[in-house]
Design an enzyme around this catalytic site. Sequence first.
Site, mmCIF file in Angstrom:
data_model
loop_
_atom_site.group_PDB
_atom_site.id
_atom_site.type_symbol
_atom_site.label_atom_id
_atom_site.label_comp_id
_atom_site.label_asym_id
_atom_site.label_seq_id
_atom_site.Cartn_x
_atom_site.Cartn_y
_atom_site.Cartn_z
ATOM 1 N N LYS A 31 43.523 32.688 44.153
ATOM 2 C CA LYS A 31 44.967 32.945 44.073
ATOM 3 C C LYS A 31 45.139 34.618 43.987
ATOM 4 O O LYS A 31 44.611 35.453 43.222
ATOM 5 C CB LYS A 31 45.351 32.561 42.294
ATOM 6 C CG LYS A 31 46.930 32.968 42.095
ATOM 7 C CD LYS A 31 47.268 32.748 40.854
ATOM 8 C CE LYS A 31 46.973 34.550 40.287
ATOM 9 N NZ LYS A 31 48.222 35.287 40.889
ATOM 10 N N GLU A 39 34.665 40.666 37.042
ATOM 11 C CA GLU A 39 34.727 41.908 37.526
ATOM 12 C C GLU A 39 35.834 42.585 36.757
ATOM 13 O O GLU A 39 37.013 42.517 37.442
ATOM 14 C CB GLU A 39 34.894 42.124 38.817
ATOM 15 C CG GLU A 39 33.489 41.475 39.670
ATOM 16 C CD GLU A 39 32.237 41.987 39.630
ATOM 17 O OE1 GLU A 39 32.111 43.348 39.146
ATOM 18 O OE2 GLU A 39 31.337 41.743 39.971
ATOM 19 N N CYS A 76 39.284 50.036 40.305
ATOM 20 C CA CYS A 76 38.253 49.860 38.916
ATOM 21 C C CYS A 76 37.109 50.980 39.170
ATOM 22 O O CYS A 76 36.791 51.280 37.892
ATOM 23 C CB CYS A 76 37.524 48.401 38.978
ATOM 24 S SG CYS A 76 36.878 48.016 40.454
ATOM 25 N N GLU A 88 41.771 52.524 30.131
ATOM 26 C CA GLU A 88 41.895 52.524 31.911
ATOM 27 C C GLU A 88 43.573 52.839 32.344
ATOM 28 O O GLU A 88 44.337 52.069 31.864
ATOM 29 C CB GLU A 88 41.400 51.305 32.482
ATOM 30 C CG GLU A 88 41.413 51.295 33.873
ATOM 31 C CD GLU A 88 40.898 49.832 34.275
ATOM 32 O OE1 GLU A 88 41.474 49.002 34.002
ATOM 33 O OE2 GLU A 88 40.216 49.740 35.265
HETATM 34 P P1 NAP Z 1 45.264 41.481 35.821
HETATM 35 O O1 NAP Z 1 46.696 41.559 35.376
HETATM 36 O O2 NAP Z 1 44.183 40.998 34.822
HETATM 37 O O3 NAP Z 1 45.362 40.489 37.158
HETATM 38 C C1 NAP Z 1 44.277 39.959 37.762
HETATM 39 C C2 NAP Z 1 44.888 38.420 38.309
HETATM 40 O O4 NAP Z 1 44.852 37.607 37.383
HETATM 41 C C3 NAP Z 1 45.998 38.347 38.912
HETATM 42 O O5 NAP Z 1 46.078 37.442 39.998
HETATM 43 C C4 NAP Z 1 46.950 37.778 37.917
HETATM 44 O O6 NAP Z 1 48.032 37.300 38.239
HETATM 45 C C5 NAP Z 1 45.836 36.843 37.331
HETATM 46 N N1 NAP Z 1 46.212 36.483 35.767
HETATM 47 C C6 NAP Z 1 47.138 37.027 34.950
HETATM 48 N N2 NAP Z 1 47.156 36.527 33.839
HETATM 49 C C7 NAP Z 1 46.253 35.333 34.009
HETATM 50 C C8 NAP Z 1 45.767 34.228 33.048
HETATM 51 N N3 NAP Z 1 46.109 34.079 31.871
HETATM 52 N N4 NAP Z 1 44.955 33.495 33.492
HETATM 53 C C9 NAP Z 1 44.317 33.622 34.875
HETATM 54 N N5 NAP Z 1 44.685 34.414 35.705
HETATM 55 C C10 NAP Z 1 45.778 35.380 35.265
HETATM 56 O O7 NAP Z 1 44.894 42.626 36.514
HETATM 57 P P2 NAP Z 1 45.596 43.379 37.603
HETATM 58 O O8 NAP Z 1 46.744 44.556 36.929
HETATM 59 O O9 NAP Z 1 46.056 42.656 38.729
HETATM 60 O O10 NAP Z 1 44.552 44.392 38.364
HETATM 61 C C11 NAP Z 1 44.203 45.665 37.750
HETATM 62 C C12 NAP Z 1 42.707 45.469 36.808
HETATM 63 O O11 NAP Z 1 41.749 44.842 37.740
HETATM 64 C C13 NAP Z 1 42.112 46.813 36.455
HETATM 65 O O12 NAP Z 1 41.808 46.522 35.233
HETATM 66 C C14 NAP Z 1 41.134 47.029 37.326
HETATM 67 O O13 NAP Z 1 40.030 47.767 36.909
HETATM 68 C C15 NAP Z 1 40.519 45.488 37.500
HETATM 69 N N6 NAP Z 1 39.699 45.295 38.724
HETATM 70 C C16 NAP Z 1 38.389 45.301 38.692
HETATM 71 C C17 NAP Z 1 37.640 45.280 39.920
HETATM 72 C C18 NAP Z 1 36.024 45.082 39.740
HETATM 73 O O14 NAP Z 1 35.399 44.703 40.775
HETATM 74 N N7 NAP Z 1 35.582 45.346 38.691
HETATM 75 C C19 NAP Z 1 38.138 45.481 40.968
HETATM 76 C C20 NAP Z 1 39.608 45.785 41.265
HETATM 77 C C21 NAP Z 1 40.335 45.738 39.916
HETATM 78 P P3 NAP Z 1 49.522 38.083 38.486
HETATM 79 O O15 NAP Z 1 48.976 39.311 39.115
HETATM 80 O O16 NAP Z 1 50.356 37.402 39.068
HETATM 81 O O17 NAP Z 1 49.926 38.407 37.058
#
Ligand code: NAP
Length: 495
Positions: A179, A253, A287, A387
């Site tokens: 997804k 991650e 990240c 963050e």
């Molecule tokens: P996010 O809001 O946590 O969303 C990540 C994914 O999870 C999206 O596909 C999101 O869908 C989905 N999601 C949302 N609510 C969910 C739920 N309750 N259950 C299951 N899945 C759900 O994060 P983001 O804003 O897209 O990305 C930014 C974050 O990712 C930052 O905190 C960043 O540090 C982290 N990140 C970490 C890494 C690493 O390798 N450590 C790499 C890249 C990014 P929707 O988008 O449709 O809401």
Amino acid sequence: MTQSPVRTTKLFINGQEVDALSGETFETINPATGNVIAHVAQAGDEDVDAAVRAAHEAHVSGVWREKSAAERSIILNRVADLMQENLAGLAALETEDNGKPINESSFIDLPMAIDAFRFYASAARMISGQAVPLPGALTYTLKEPVGVCAQIIPWNFPLMMAAWKLGPALAAGNTVVLKPAEQTPLTALRLAEIFSAAGMPDGVVNVITGDGRTGASLVKHPLVDKIAFTGSTEVGKQVMVEAAHSLKRVSLELGGKAPNVVFADADLDQAVNGALFAIYFNQGQICTAGSRLFLQDSIHDAFMEKFLSKIATLRIGDPTQNTTQIGPVASQDQFDKVTRYIEIGKKEGATLAFGGEVLRDEERKGYFIQPTVFTDVHNSMQIAQEEIFGPVLSVIRFKDEDDAARLVNDIPYGLVSAIWTQDIKKAHNFARRIQAGYVWINTYNVLPVEAPFGGYKQSGFGRELGLGALEMYTETKNVYVELGAQAPITGWYGV
Ligand code: NAP
Ligand code: MG
């Protein structure tokens, strides 16, 4: 900027493109213009169920896990070849959907995604077990695929995140429901077409688009065996709680707030360039962003003078242009979040040393924010602890190594870190003191696919990349073979 026609996209389930059963769609936006670029199918519970069942049936049938490693390797390499052949189109689509500069999509994201598939194409052939000969017995291990993997990824590196997840899962013989994030679903759907063209059997790779509800439904599904999640720490915690009900395997991650530590004996020009790349690459939406810059007192002013003169030269604008270095942030939500943190920084009493403004003109109609720098930041401020995930840097001073170690580790995150010094002993000794899964010495944001990547503390657990990532996608089975004339249990019950 030219506007391409608005597309309508479908879900990719069991090798077929299908509409969401509800017929519901959502829009994805070009963040450089604010224009709608596609109507995207919103997968509901019944679509999630169809995708998971397709993956489950493909797993049970053995159509993928029973292929030889050589055959799996050929298909993964074909995917890499097709991505290479379609690199320009994929890069343009990534830039259109995410807003990242085209140079970045073309020369970083795509090559790294392709490299990940090539690496795991080879890695598929290296999966093996261990044998331990015992007196009168032999015991050996089998590495078996876990089963159906739900892979949920964020919007900041859509194709690269997909490749880092799909590569090891498929190399190990699993089936997948991927997804992508709702903000950037388009390249994952293109990748699904590439998988079909590469000869991947139906049902092995399924791609479902939707918002957080789709992710949540996937995490709950009883036929999902493993969840690999990349995203925010907040959602990661919810995923782990939900997975606990049926003890699904989980790897996370999550977020970061990385320290980038410049000692007085560093090559300052290199460190200045490194610090710019650390925080402004991908508009700070990474990240690994080096969002906390620690400067040793004695070089603070000299460093900042060089840094601020360089930052003023960065080209911010139309991401489709080769000359652009900084594009818009990826969405209205992200724009609101970053601008809110800039206000918080001002209120907390940090000094706004550069930027802090939004940019809006003929060329920049979307979500453009100036690269921003706060100095005189204290470690306890929100802009030092939370963050932001945008082009906002917090500069913090330190006295000596002990002071730096204390400040650097005083945070709930522990993903990556960097040290700039010419003293080899100091570099290695300080690397051991940092609580983070990655330490760069005199460089930043270099992530070779061969080396493990992942977090300490609330940045998550499990390691992506490298051969180690295969551990997250395999179960270890031990087989014990009795070779003696008399089994050791013979006679225990008098038999
Ligand atoms: P996010 O809001 O946590 O969303 C990540 C994914 O999870 C999206 O596909 C999101 O869908 C989905 N999601 C949302 N609510 C969910 C739920 N309750 N259950 C299951 N899945 C759900 O994060 P983001 O804003 O897209 O990305 C930014 C974050 O990712 C930052 O905190 C960043 O540090 C982290 N990140 C970490 C890494 C690493 O390798 N450590 C790499 C890249 C990014 P929707 O988008 O449709 O809401
Ligand atoms: Mg978009």
